[in-house]
Design a protein around this motif. Structure first.
Motif, PDB file in Angstrom:
ATOM      1  N   ALA A  60      13.302   0.844 -16.272  1.00  0.00           N
ATOM      2  CA  ALA A  60      11.840   0.888 -17.176  1.00  0.00           C
ATOM      3  C   ALA A  60      11.282   2.402 -16.850  1.00  0.00           C
ATOM      4  CB  ALA A  60      10.974  -0.320 -16.712  1.00  0.00           C
ATOM      5  N   TRP A  61      10.385   2.729 -17.975  1.00  0.00           N
ATOM      6  CA  TRP A  61       9.755   3.765 -17.919  1.00  0.00           C
ATOM      7  C   TRP A  61       8.192   3.659 -18.402  1.00  0.00           C
ATOM      8  CZ3 TRP A  61       7.154   6.796 -21.476  1.00  0.00           C
ATOM      9  CH2 TRP A  61       6.282   7.827 -21.219  1.00  0.00           C
ATOM     10  N   ILE A  62       7.274   4.041 -17.462  1.00  0.00           N
ATOM     11  CA  ILE A  62       5.775   3.509 -18.091  1.00  0.00           C
ATOM     12  C   ILE A  62       5.152   4.868 -17.891  1.00  0.00           C
ATOM     13  CG2 ILE A  62       3.815   2.323 -17.542  1.00  0.00           C
ATOM     14  CD1 ILE A  62       5.515   0.146 -16.344  1.00  0.00           C
ATOM     15  N   GLY A  63       4.501   5.305 -19.001  1.00  0.00           N
ATOM     16  CA  GLY A  63       3.680   6.506 -19.022  1.00  0.00           C
ATOM     17  C   GLY A  63       2.169   5.958 -19.484  1.00  0.00           C
ATOM     18  N   VAL A  64       1.282   6.493 -18.667  1.00  0.00           N
ATOM     19  CA  VAL A  64       0.060   6.048 -19.260  1.00  0.00           C
ATOM     20  C   VAL A  64      -1.210   7.221 -18.446  1.00  0.00           C
ATOM     21  CG1 VAL A  64      -0.398   4.791 -16.566  1.00  0.00           C
ATOM     22  CG2 VAL A  64      -1.945   4.129 -18.514  1.00  0.00           C
ATOM     23  N   GLY A  65      -2.156   7.382 -19.163  1.00  0.00           N
ATOM     24  CA  GLY A  65      -3.076   8.310 -18.808  1.00  0.00           C
ATOM     25  C   GLY A  65      -4.029   7.498 -17.918  1.00  0.00           C
ATOM     26  N   THR A  66      -4.897   8.574 -16.982  1.00  0.00           N
ATOM     27  CA  THR A  66      -5.986   8.050 -15.966  1.00  0.00           C
ATOM     28  C   THR A  66      -7.266   7.449 -16.812  1.00  0.00           C
ATOM     29  OG1 THR A  66      -6.859  10.216 -15.916  1.00  0.00           O
ATOM     30  CG2 THR A  66      -5.184   9.426 -14.030  1.00  0.00           C
ATOM     31  N   LEU A  67      -7.284   7.873 -18.086  1.00  0.00           N
ATOM     32  CA  LEU A  67      -8.470   7.306 -18.939  1.00  0.00           C
ATOM     33  C   LEU A  67      -7.986   6.219 -20.034  1.00  0.00           C
ATOM     34  CD1 LEU A  67     -10.155  10.941 -19.587  1.00  0.00           C
ATOM     35  CD2 LEU A  67     -10.575   9.123 -17.644  1.00  0.00           C
TER      36      LEU A  67
END
Length: 85
Positions: A25-32
């Motif tokens: 799995a790869w998960i990319g997310v911004g802090t906002l």
């Protein structure tokens, strides 16, 4: 059954059926991002269940922020290290 047990149960079923987990799995997310905390928690649960998981947290990024900014037309990189399509 807790949510952690549920994730582990699904992972076990996949491993039992196919003998491996592919792809990781790869998960990319911004802090906002609205779902930042949920995405980070999900990545943790996947890892705890034996699923290889890469988590990229981008400081200051919003949901779909990659679609809010113009991309370079030619030459140079988009900064994310990914090919444009």
């Amino acid at each position: 059954m807790t949510s952690d047990e549920s994730v582990a149960s699904v992972v076990k079923q996949v491993i039992d059926r196919f003998g491996h987990i592919d792809p990781p799995a790869w998960i990319g997310v911004g802090t906002l991002d609205l779902f930042h905390h949920e995405d980070v928690e999900y990545a943790r649960r996947l890892g705890d269940s034996g699923v290889p998981c890469e988590l990229d947290v981008i400081p200051g990024a919003l949901t779909a922020s990659n679609s809010c900014f113009p991309r370079p037309r030619s030459g140079g990189s988009s900064g994310a290290g990914r090919q444009q399509r």
